[in-house]
Design a protein around this motif. Structure first.
Motif, PDB file in Angstrom:
ATOM      1  N   GLU A  64       1.327 104.281 -61.026  1.00 44.38           N
ATOM      2  CA  GLU A  64       2.787 104.496 -60.721  1.00 44.38           C
ATOM      3  C   GLU A  64       3.547 105.060 -61.699  1.00 44.38           C
ATOM      4  O   GLU A  64       3.367 104.844 -62.939  1.00 44.38           O
ATOM      5  N   PHE A  65       4.686 105.795 -61.279  1.00 40.93           N
ATOM      6  CA  PHE A  65       5.305 106.561 -62.493  1.00 40.93           C
ATOM      7  C   PHE A  65       6.489 106.922 -62.127  1.00 40.93           C
ATOM      8  O   PHE A  65       7.014 106.707 -60.938  1.00 40.93           O
ATOM      9  N   SER A  66       7.337 107.476 -62.905  1.00 42.77           N
ATOM     10  CA  SER A  66       8.837 108.149 -62.729  1.00 42.77           C
ATOM     11  C   SER A  66       8.803 109.259 -63.540  1.00 42.77           C
ATOM     12  O   SER A  66       8.295 109.317 -64.616  1.00 42.77           O
ATOM     13  N   GLY A  67       9.761 110.119 -63.216  1.00 42.11           N
ATOM     14  CA  GLY A  67       9.932 111.444 -63.719  1.00 42.11           C
ATOM     15  C   GLY A  67      10.902 112.288 -63.191  1.00 42.11           C
ATOM     16  O   GLY A  67      11.689 112.015 -62.408  1.00 42.11           O
ATOM     17  N   ILE A  68      10.822 113.557 -63.858  1.00 40.40           N
ATOM     18  CA  ILE A  68      11.583 114.788 -63.193  1.00 40.40           C
ATOM     19  C   ILE A  68      10.538 115.645 -62.633  1.00 40.40           C
ATOM     20  O   ILE A  68       9.819 116.271 -63.180  1.00 40.40           O
ATOM     21  N   VAL A  69      11.136 116.463 -61.383  1.00 43.12           N
ATOM     22  CA  VAL A  69      10.196 117.563 -61.107  1.00 43.12           C
ATOM     23  C   VAL A  69      10.412 118.606 -61.740  1.00 43.12           C
ATOM     24  O   VAL A  69      11.665 119.202 -62.140  1.00 43.12           O
ATOM     25  N   GLU A  70       9.337 119.408 -62.132  1.00 46.91           N
ATOM     26  CA  GLU A  70       9.383 120.561 -62.904  1.00 46.91           C
ATOM     27  C   GLU A  70       9.130 121.801 -62.167  1.00 46.91           C
ATOM     28  O   GLU A  70       9.991 122.423 -62.344  1.00 46.91           O
ATOM     29  N   THR A  71       8.272 121.799 -61.262  1.00 43.99           N
ATOM     30  CA  THR A  71       8.119 122.893 -60.585  1.00 43.99           C
ATOM     31  C   THR A  71       7.462 122.373 -59.153  1.00 43.99           C
ATOM     32  O   THR A  71       6.916 121.338 -59.015  1.00 43.99           O
ATOM     33  N   VAL A  72       7.872 123.341 -58.216  1.00 38.84           N
ATOM     34  CA  VAL A  72       7.339 123.062 -56.684  1.00 38.84           C
ATOM     35  C   VAL A  72       6.535 124.125 -56.127  1.00 38.84           C
ATOM     36  O   VAL A  72       6.944 125.302 -56.565  1.00 38.84           O
ATOM     37  N   GLY A  73       5.589 123.851 -55.448  1.00 42.13           N
ATOM     38  CA  GLY A  73       4.612 124.902 -54.778  1.00 42.13           C
ATOM     39  C   GLY A  73       5.439 125.841 -53.495  1.00 42.13           C
ATOM     40  O   GLY A  73       6.289 125.020 -53.132  1.00 42.13           O
ATOM     41  N   THR A  74       4.877 126.779 -53.154  1.00 39.77           N
ATOM     42  CA  THR A  74       5.454 127.322 -51.987  1.00 39.77           C
ATOM     43  C   THR A  74       4.989 126.321 -50.848  1.00 39.77           C
ATOM     44  O   THR A  74       4.205 125.587 -50.836  1.00 39.77           O
ATOM     45  N   GLY A  75       6.355 126.273 -49.957  1.00 37.96           N
ATOM     46  CA  GLY A  75       6.113 125.322 -48.851  1.00 37.96           C
ATOM     47  C   GLY A  75       6.907 124.103 -48.809  1.00 37.96           C
ATOM     48  O   GLY A  75       7.074 123.448 -48.063  1.00 37.96           O
ATOM     49  N   VAL A  76       7.198 123.843 -50.194  1.00 40.28           N
ATOM     50  CA  VAL A  76       7.803 122.611 -50.374  1.00 40.28           C
ATOM     51  C   VAL A  76       9.415 122.733 -50.428  1.00 40.28           C
ATOM     52  O   VAL A  76      10.075 123.591 -51.037  1.00 40.28           O
ATOM     53  N   THR A  77       9.869 121.825 -49.422  1.00 43.06           N
ATOM     54  CA  THR A  77      11.411 122.097 -49.191  1.00 43.06           C
ATOM     55  C   THR A  77      12.214 120.575 -49.593  1.00 43.06           C
ATOM     56  O   THR A  77      13.368 120.611 -49.598  1.00 43.06           O
ATOM     57  N   GLU A  78      11.456 119.560 -49.589  1.00 44.18           N
ATOM     58  CA  GLU A  78      11.958 118.417 -49.739  1.00 44.18           C
ATOM     59  C   GLU A  78      12.694 118.003 -51.263  1.00 44.18           C
ATOM     60  O   GLU A  78      13.455 117.207 -51.402  1.00 44.18           O
ATOM     61  N   PHE A  79      11.966 118.679 -52.082  1.00 44.84           N
ATOM     62  CA  PHE A  79      12.097 118.388 -53.463  1.00 44.84           C
ATOM     63  C   PHE A  79      12.757 119.562 -54.316  1.00 44.84           C
ATOM     64  O   PHE A  79      11.881 120.735 -53.914  1.00 44.84           O
TER      65      PHE A  79
END
Length: 324
Positions: A64-79
């Motif tokens: 389990e972890f917490s953090g900050i979204v750094e990059t998202v791949g194609t098709g990702v719309t939620e984050f």
């Protein structure tokens, strides 16, 4: 990036800290920069190949972890990059960056610290799933929590109290019971000094308890089943005692009680939406000040072996957090 790696199965001292390649956000994937991750007792087992899940070598411990979204791949719309998130990955979080799918994470409110959020998924997630989804716990009912000072036991005391139940914390020493009282337990029972069945009956005026939360197993399990009320629910959480008990089914019949299995890891996979709702509820309770998870200690990644050794020696009270 820096990562803690289990390259050969063994004790915590066999873990190594190495530089490895940064992950890439492939289509449908999300890269999260880890701000904090948490350790649990099963991490001491998984690195020795003694756990039910057996990842391929090399791997990182921590589920389990917490953090900050750094990059998202194609098709990702939620984050999107910059989102504060927490999540569960089974293993692999003890590193500076992790790759996840959208179903693995939920957003963290700005007011919730990364160190707090990192330790919510497993023990608190298991417990809320146990009470809400499996135990049908209602306000005013009585809950007996076995192993009340352990990882999930602490969460069980805290969440049952928040949900309006009367909590009987059960443990093997006065020190452990004092800690359980500090978490909100209404009553306590030292099962090293008195039989569990008789003690629970006495504390409920002979009625028995409505719900038993049992992460211990062993010889205590049958005693606890015998102490349930009519229509009671016995929640099978785990077997910290090492022995898987055999329960005579005539007890279940005569008491009209239920034995209910709680396998949170499988529930996360089978019903991710329900798990997300539970995570949001936990975060809301933290925001409201109702839930204040106790943190035993915060360790740098380089000291992860020390943290795991303390867990293995049963020296911890609360969550063990690592900051990569």
């Amino acid at each position: 990036m820096k990562a803690c790696l289990c390259k050969s199965f063994g004790p915590p001292s066999s873990l190594v800290i190495e530089e490895i390649a940064d992950p890439v956000s492939e289509p449908g994937k999300i890269v999260v920069r880890v701000k904090a991750c948490a350790l649990n007792f099963f991490d001491t087992l998984i690195i020795e190949n003694k756990y039910q899940y057996k990842p391929e070598l090399p791997f990182s411990p921590s589920a389990e972890f917490s953090g900050i979204v750094e990059t998202v791949g194609t098709g990702v719309t939620e984050f999107a990059p910059g989102d504060r998130v927490m999540g569960y990955v089974g293993w692999g979080a003890a590193r500076e960056k992790v790759v996840v799918e959208a179903n693995d994470i939920v957003r963290i409110p700005d007011s919730v610290a990364f160190e707090t959020a990192a330790g919510l998924a497993v023990t608190y997630g298991t417990t809320l799933h146990a009470y809400r989804d499996r135990g049908d716990l209602k306000a005013g009912e009585t809950v007996a929590v076995l192993g009340a000072s352990g990882g999930v036991g602490q969460a069980a005391v805290e969440i049952a109290s928040i949900m309006g139940a009367k909590v009987i914390a059960c443990a093997s020493s006065e020190e452990k019971l004092a800690f359980a009282r500090s978490l909100g337990a209404d009553l306590t029972l030292d099962y090293s000094k008195e039989p569990l069945k008789e003690g629970l009956k006495a504390l409920t005026d002979g009625k028995g308890v409505d719900v038993v939360y049992d992460p211990v197993g062993g010889d205590l399990a049958e005693q606890a089943v015998r102490a349930t009320a009519w229509g009671g629910r016995f929640l099978v959480i785990g077997f910290a005692a090492g022995q898987i008990p055999k329960i005579p089914l005539n007890i279940v019949m005569l008491k009209g009680c239920d034995l209910r299995g709680v396998f949170w890891g499988a529930a996360v996979t089978r019903d991710p939406d329900a798990n997300k709702e539970n995570m949001k509820q936990l975060l809301a309770w933290v925001e409201e000040g109702k839930l204040k998870p106790h943190v035993h200690g915060i360790y740098p990644l380089e000291d992860i072996a020390v943290a795991l050794e303390e867990i293995a020696a049963r020296k911890v009270r609360g969550k063990v957090i690592v900051t990569p």
